[in-house]
Scaffold this motif. Structure first.
Motif, mmCIF file in Angstrom:
data_model
loop_
_atom_site.group_PDB
_atom_site.id
_atom_site.type_symbol
_atom_site.label_atom_id
_atom_site.label_comp_id
_atom_site.label_asym_id
_atom_site.label_seq_id
_atom_site.Cartn_x
_atom_site.Cartn_y
_atom_site.Cartn_z
ATOM 1 N N ILE A 1 0.844 -1.205 0.000
ATOM 2 C CA ILE A 1 0.000 0.000 0.000
ATOM 3 C C ILE A 1 0.870 1.242 0.000
ATOM 4 O O ILE A 1 0.612 2.197 -0.732
ATOM 5 N N ARG A 2 1.925 1.246 0.796
ATOM 6 C CA ARG A 2 2.817 2.414 0.825
ATOM 7 C C ARG A 2 3.439 2.665 -0.548
ATOM 8 O O ARG A 2 3.586 3.792 -0.984
ATOM 9 N N HIS B 1 -7.368 9.745 -5.861
ATOM 10 C CA HIS B 1 -6.346 8.965 -5.155
ATOM 11 C C HIS B 1 -6.455 9.186 -3.651
ATOM 12 O O HIS B 1 -6.296 8.241 -2.862
ATOM 13 N N THR B 2 -6.748 10.409 -3.252
ATOM 14 C CA THR B 2 -6.903 10.712 -1.836
ATOM 15 C C THR B 2 -8.136 10.014 -1.264
ATOM 16 O O THR B 2 -8.086 9.455 -0.161
ATOM 17 N N THR C 1 3.878 10.510 -4.784
ATOM 18 C CA THR C 1 3.575 9.209 -4.178
ATOM 19 C C THR C 1 3.528 8.184 -5.306
ATOM 20 O O THR C 1 3.261 8.522 -6.450
ATOM 21 N N ARG D 1 0.710 8.810 2.564
ATOM 22 C CA ARG D 1 0.422 9.076 1.152
ATOM 23 C C ARG D 1 -0.412 10.353 1.011
ATOM 24 O O ARG D 1 -0.150 11.180 0.138
ATOM 25 N N ILE D 2 -1.411 10.515 1.869
ATOM 26 C CA ILE D 2 -2.243 11.720 1.809
ATOM 27 C C ILE D 2 -1.420 12.954 2.167
ATOM 28 O O ILE D 2 -1.502 13.990 1.487
ATOM 29 N N ARG E 1 2.060 5.124 -7.508
ATOM 30 C CA ARG E 1 0.737 4.656 -7.929
ATOM 31 C C ARG E 1 0.865 3.274 -8.514
ATOM 32 O O ARG E 1 1.872 2.933 -9.121
ATOM 33 N N SER F 1 -9.362 7.263 -2.343
ATOM 34 C CA SER F 1 -8.954 5.866 -2.255
ATOM 35 C C SER F 1 -8.136 5.617 -0.993
ATOM 36 O O SER F 1 -8.343 4.624 -0.289
ATOM 37 N N ASP F 2 -7.209 6.526 -0.698
ATOM 38 C CA ASP F 2 -6.390 6.378 0.507
ATOM 39 C C ASP F 2 -7.235 6.476 1.775
ATOM 40 O O ASP F 2 -6.964 5.781 2.754
ATOM 41 N N SER G 1 -1.021 4.945 4.616
ATOM 42 C CA SER G 1 -2.040 5.678 3.855
ATOM 43 C C SER G 1 -2.081 7.144 4.269
ATOM 44 O O SER G 1 -2.246 8.029 3.423
#
Length: 169
Positions: A67-68, A91-92, A159, A149-150, A161, A94-95, A146
């Motif tokens: 995930i990272r 994407h955010t 980040t 990532r945000i 993908r 999703s995170d 996560s």
């Protein structure tokens, strides 16, 4: 933010190393069990439950690192037709969903561990809570990675993908 990314990078690398060591250890235990059973005509009672427990650790730690690094599952058909700004928001989102999932893993995994703590695993002689600790650890790491990532996205840092070698802008 770069010091946080450096710290989480160290945590991710450690988790990945532990996953790799666990995979090798599980393979060695299974090989020993096969040798003892079919060559020595005897059986080691603790190798199977120990292998399953080790497998839980390397699966959940490895998944958190995935995930990272952006290797988690995604459904990105819509991303091909929306503007880049919308992609970042999606994407955010999703995170955030992944954070909720990781929090659920940590919370409910802890409840399972607490409920199983009085039970003793007969072949290993340890608390049943150890069966659920990988879920808790994996959930905590999923949430941590996560959030990172945000935070990186909000700070304008790249980040990873899924499926891309380039980092997103």
């Amino acid at each position: 933010m770069t010091s946080v990314a450096l710290a989480t990078s160290v945590v991710a690398r450690l988790a990945l190393w532990l996953s790799g060591i666990g995979l090798v250890a599980m393979t060695a235990l299974i090989a020993c069990q096969v040798f003892w059973r079919y060559v020595l005509n005897d059986s080691i009672s603790w190798t199977e439950p120990a292998s399953v427990m080790i497998m839980g650790w390397f699966i959940f730690l490895g998944a958190a690192v995935g995930i990272r690094e952006g290797y988690h599952l995604s459904f990105d058909v819509m991303l091909y037709v929306v503007p880049d700004r919308v992609k970042l928001w999606l994407h955010t989102v999703s995170d955030v969903v992944v954070i909720a999932f990781g929090a659920g893993m940590a919370i409910y995994g802890t409840q399972l561990a607490v409920n199983a703590a009085p039970n003793i695993l007969p072949s290993l002689g340890i608390s049943g809570a150890f069966d659920f600790m990988p879920i808790v650890a994996g959930g905590v790491l999923v949430v941590l990675f996560s959030i990172e990532r945000i935070a990186r996205r909000l700070a304008g840092l790249p980040t990873a993908r899924f499926g891309e070698t380039e980092l997103e802008d």
